[in-house]
Structure formats: C-alpha cells, structure tokens
Scaffold this motif. Structure first.
Motif, PDB file in Angstrom:
ATOM      1  N   LEU A   4      -6.265 -20.636  24.416  1.00  8.72           N
ATOM      2  CA  LEU A   4      -7.114 -19.757  25.216  1.00  8.72           C
ATOM      3  C   LEU A   4      -8.594 -19.988  24.919  1.00  8.72           C
ATOM      4  N   ILE A   7      -9.934 -22.559  27.304  1.00  6.73           N
ATOM      5  CA  ILE A   7     -10.193 -21.964  28.612  1.00  6.73           C
ATOM      6  C   ILE A   7     -11.491 -21.168  28.561  1.00  6.73           C
ATOM      7  N   ALA A   8     -11.685 -20.389  27.509  1.00  2.54           N
ATOM      8  CA  ALA A   8     -12.898 -19.581  27.367  1.00  2.54           C
ATOM      9  C   ALA A   8     -14.146 -20.455  27.300  1.00  2.54           C
ATOM     10  N   LYS A  11     -14.891 -21.611  30.749  1.00  2.11           N
ATOM     11  CA  LYS A  11     -15.382 -20.471  31.527  1.00  2.11           C
ATOM     12  C   LYS A  11     -16.847 -20.202  31.200  1.00  2.11           C
ATOM     13  N   CYS A  17     -11.495 -20.672  37.655  1.00  2.00           N
ATOM     14  CA  CYS A  17     -10.117 -21.015  37.276  1.00  2.00           C
ATOM     15  C   CYS A  17      -9.636 -22.335  37.874  1.00  2.00           C
ATOM     16  N   PRO A 112      -7.006 -15.666  32.037  1.00  2.00           N
ATOM     17  CA  PRO A 112      -6.769 -16.724  31.039  1.00  2.00           C
ATOM     18  C   PRO A 112      -5.288 -16.907  30.696  1.00  2.00           C
TER      19      PRO A 112
END
Length: 131
Positions: A4, A7-8, A11, A17, A112
């Motif tokens: 995660l 992904i963060a 972002k 996304c 997420p």
C-alpha cells in the motif's frame, strides 16, 4: 500483495487510480516507461470524470489489453466478474460514485485496498510474478 505504501507514493505524485495501475504494470512487467500511456490513462480517472465505472477496473482492463491483446476479451471478462464478486455487494455497485458514496475520505480508505487487490488479480490473470 502489492504494498500500500507503493500506491500511496504514486498517489502523492498526483496519479489517479487508473494511472497508478498502469504505471505499476509497466514497471513490474519490465516494460519501458511510457509517459504518454500513463498520461492517456488520466481519461479514466474518477470513473471517466463522471463517477462511472471505477478507474481501477478500467485501468486494469487497459493493462490486460496491453500485455495480452489476443486474450484480452476473455481476461477482461474474468476480471470484471471477479471485481463484481469482490466489491459490488460491499459498495452497492462498481462505479466510482458507488464506491466513494459522496465522501472524499473513501478515496483514501477504500480505493488503495481495492487497487491493491485488483492489481494482484491482474498479475494472476497475466501469470506475472509479483514484484
């Protein structure tokens, strides 16, 4: 499962996304960086900028078509079926609006986790090793 934190980090670079799933797919598939494709995937952000089909799902379908053009129809159908089974009941649908439920906090809480699970499913469908 994809981290995660990865992904963060994407972002925080202002990727949505659909762009995140494409960017990770290019990196993990050891493909050349393709800024134009990642930029074009912005058209899928926020459910086509209209709260429609989740950008995670549409970005994942794009990634499948990139890697498996000959089998894309079969694999995308499998992905959509899986996505519905995993998320439709919990969120009341599979659109961006269904998932976010008019609460921007859900973008940080729900998306997420959905993105990570969907990305892992794409890797499974494409028979790619996780990073």
């Amino acid at each position: 499962m994809v981290e995660l934190s990865r992904i963060a980090a994407l972002k925080q670079q202002d990727y949505c996304c659909s762009q995140i799933i494409i960017k990770m797919g290019l990196e993990d598939g050891e493909r050349e960086d393709n800024p134009e494709l990642v930029h074009a995937a912005a058209g899928l952000c926020d459910g086509l900028h209209a709260g429609m089909v989740c950008g995670i799902l549409s970005g994942a379908a794009l990634l499948i078509a990139l890697y498996e053009p000959e089998r894309r129809k079969l694999l995308v159908n499998e992905l959509v079926e899986w996505f519905r089974e995993e998320f439709e009941a919990e969120h009341g649908g599979i659109t961006c609006d269904d998932i976010l439920q008019d609460d921007e906090l859900n973008r940080m809480l729900k998306c997420p986790r959905i993105l990570a699970a969907t990305y892992d499913k794409v890797l499974e469908l494409l028979e790619l090793d996780e990073p």
